[in-house]
Write a protein that holds these residues in place. Structure first.
Motif, PDB file in Angstrom:
ATOM      1  N   GLY A  10     -52.286  -9.611  23.254  1.00 27.32           N
ATOM      2  CA  GLY A  10     -51.015 -10.326  23.316  1.00 27.32           C
ATOM      3  C   GLY A  10     -50.674 -10.896  21.954  1.00 27.32           C
ATOM      4  N   ALA A  44     -49.393  -5.920  26.016  1.00 27.09           N
ATOM      5  CA  ALA A  44     -47.929  -5.825  25.975  1.00 27.09           C
ATOM      6  C   ALA A  44     -47.331  -5.871  27.372  1.00 27.09           C
ATOM      7  CB  ALA A  44     -47.518  -4.525  25.269  1.00 27.09           C
ATOM      8  N   VAL A  45     -48.148  -5.538  28.371  1.00 25.52           N
ATOM      9  CA  VAL A  45     -47.723  -5.614  29.771  1.00 25.52           C
ATOM     10  C   VAL A  45     -48.750  -6.472  30.493  1.00 25.52           C
ATOM     11  CG1 VAL A  45     -47.220  -4.317  31.874  1.00 25.52           C
ATOM     12  CG2 VAL A  45     -46.664  -3.320  29.635  1.00 25.52           C
ATOM     13  N   PHE A  46     -48.404  -7.738  30.685  1.00 23.38           N
ATOM     14  CA  PHE A  46     -49.368  -8.650  31.293  1.00 23.38           C
ATOM     15  C   PHE A  46     -48.726  -9.571  32.322  1.00 23.38           C
ATOM     16  CE2 PHE A  46     -52.668 -11.847  31.645  1.00 23.38           C
ATOM     17  CZ  PHE A  46     -53.820 -11.073  31.588  1.00 23.38           C
ATOM     18  N   GLN A  51     -44.656 -14.258  27.559  1.00 21.48           N
ATOM     19  CA  GLN A  51     -45.768 -13.737  26.763  1.00 21.48           C
ATOM     20  C   GLN A  51     -45.535 -12.276  26.405  1.00 21.48           C
ATOM     21  OE1 GLN A  51     -49.867 -14.514  28.072  1.00 21.48           O
ATOM     22  NE2 GLN A  51     -50.370 -12.372  27.689  1.00 21.48           N
ATOM     23  N   ASP A  52     -45.144 -11.472  27.389  1.00 16.03           N
ATOM     24  CA  ASP A  52     -44.888 -10.057  27.122  1.00 16.03           C
ATOM     25  C   ASP A  52     -43.707  -9.878  26.171  1.00 16.03           C
ATOM     26  OD1 ASP A  52     -46.885  -9.632  28.929  1.00 16.03           O
ATOM     27  OD2 ASP A  52     -45.709  -8.391  30.295  1.00 16.03           O
ATOM     28  N   ARG A  53     -42.662 -10.661  26.378  1.00 16.72           N
ATOM     29  CA  ARG A  53     -41.477 -10.532  25.526  1.00 16.72           C
ATOM     30  C   ARG A  53     -41.828 -10.816  24.077  1.00 16.72           C
ATOM     31  NH1 ARG A  53     -38.130 -13.313  22.748  1.00 16.72           N
ATOM     32  NH2 ARG A  53     -39.155 -15.275  23.276  1.00 16.72           N
ATOM     33  N   THR A  55     -44.863 -10.726  22.656  1.00 17.32           N
ATOM     34  CA  THR A  55     -45.783  -9.690  22.166  1.00 17.32           C
ATOM     35  C   THR A  55     -45.027  -8.440  21.756  1.00 17.32           C
ATOM     36  OG1 THR A  55     -47.599 -10.509  23.548  1.00 17.32           O
ATOM     37  CG2 THR A  55     -47.738  -8.228  22.784  1.00 17.32           C
ATOM     38  N   CYS A  56     -44.115  -7.988  22.616  1.00 15.40           N
ATOM     39  CA  CYS A  56     -43.365  -6.759  22.326  1.00 15.40           C
ATOM     40  C   CYS A  56     -42.416  -6.948  21.152  1.00 15.40           C
ATOM     41  CB  CYS A  56     -42.598  -6.307  23.570  1.00 15.40           C
ATOM     42  SG  CYS A  56     -43.671  -5.632  24.861  1.00 15.40           S
ATOM     43  N   GLU A  74     -55.416  -5.781  30.524  1.00 16.41           N
ATOM     44  CA  GLU A  74     -54.037  -5.342  30.731  1.00 16.41           C
ATOM     45  C   GLU A  74     -53.714  -5.577  32.206  1.00 16.41           C
ATOM     46  OE1 GLU A  74     -53.001  -4.211  27.796  1.00 16.41           O
ATOM     47  OE2 GLU A  74     -54.711  -3.165  26.879  1.00 16.41           O
TER      48      GLU A  74
END
Length: 234
Positions: A10, A44-46, A51-53, A55-56, A74
Motif C-alpha cells: 500500500g 493496490a486492491v485492499f 487507502q486503495d485510492r 496507493t493507486c 492482497e
C-alpha cells in the motif's frame, strides 16, 4: 526498459519506488512504455476505499507502467471481481490502465523477453489476522492455478527468460534460513519442481523483507533494479 521491485505494501513502503524513479527519470527518458514489475504485496486492491485510492494515485504517478504479481497481503475477494483480460500473452486484471495485476501461472512476452509469473505466499502472521478482513485463504495458490502454470510452461518447452514470484522455491527458502510452514509446503515444493524442470536466466521474488542474491535467485525488498543490468553481480 523493465525494472523489478517488491513489497510496496500500500502506502507503507511505496516511497522507495517514488524516490527511485524520481532519480531514474533524471538520468533516463522514461514513459508508460517502460515497466516496473513488483514481486507481490502491492496492496493496490485492499479496502476499495481511501487507502486503495491513495496507493493507486502514487503508483500511477510513476513514469512507468506498474505490473505486479499478488503477494499474501492482497484482498483476493475484491481482486477476483475484476474482469480477466489478455495482455502480452497472459491473463491479467487491469486495476488501472497503468496498473496491471499479472495473474498466477501465466507467461508474458514483454520487450522480447518471456516472464513466468506466480503470485501467492503464506502469511507468517496469519494468526494475528482476521479471515476476509486482513487475511484471505486464496493467498495460497490452488491446484488449478498450479496446473495452469505447468500447462503454460509446456507451451514454451521449459525455456523462460525470467520468473517472477512472491515467495521462493523450497530449497531457496531453506538456503536463506527460512522456516517453511505446513500451509505453504505444497506450493513452495511446486515452485521447487519448476526450478528443477525449466531453464531460466534469473528468478526474482520478495516476501522475505530482505535484499539477497543467491546463485540465479534475487530476493528484493529495498532495492529496485533494472533488468538485465546484472546489478546482482556488481
Amino acid at each position: 526498459m523493465i525494472y523489478i521491485a517488491a513489497d510496496s505494501h500500500g502506502t507503507e513502503d511505496i516511497f522507495k519506488l517514488v524516490e527511485f524513479f524520481d532519480l531514474e527519470s533524471q538520468r533516463k527518458s522514461l514513459s508508460k512504455e517502460d515497466y516496473v514489475i513488483i514481486c507481490g504485496d502491492v496492496g493496490a486492491v485492499f479496502d476499495l476505499g481511501e487507502q486503495d485510492r491513495r496507493t493507486c494515485e502514487i503508483l500511477s504517478s510513476l513514469p512507468v507502467t506498474v505490473l505486479y504479481v499478488d503477494g499474501n497481503h492482497e484482498n483476493f475477494n475484491y481482486l477476483e471481481d475484476y474482469d480477466i483480460e489478455r495482455w502480452h500473452g497472459g491473463n491479467v486484471h487491469f486495476i488501472r490502465d497503468d496498473i496491471i495485476h499479472l495473474m498466477r501461472g501465466q507467461v508474458f512476452e514483454i520487450e522480447g523477453k518471456t516472464f513466468f509469473t506466480f503470485g501467492g505466499a503464506h502469511s507468517q502472521d496469519l494468526y494475528d489476522r482476521r479471515e476476509n478482513v486482513s487475511w484471505w485463504p486464496q493467498e495460497i495458490p490452488n491446484k488449478y492455478e498450479m496446473k495452469e502454470g505447468l500447462m503454460n510452461l509446456d507451451k514454451y518447452d521449459g525455456q523462460i527468460d525470467y520468473i517472477i514470484t512472491h515467495t521462493a522455491p523450497y530449497e531457496v527458502l531453506a538456503e536463506l534460513g527460512m522456516d517453511i510452514a505446513d500451509e505453504e509446503e505444497e506450493f513452495v515444493r511446486y515452485l521447487e519442481d519448476i526450478r528443477n524442470g525449466i531453464s531460466f536466466k534469473r528468478w526474482f521474488f520478495g516476501h522475505l523483507h530482505m535484499d539477497e542474491d543467491l546463485d540465479e535467485y534475487t530476493c528484493l525488498y529495498d532495492r529496485v533494479i533494472e533488468l538485465e543490468k546484472n546489478v546482482w553481480e556488481i
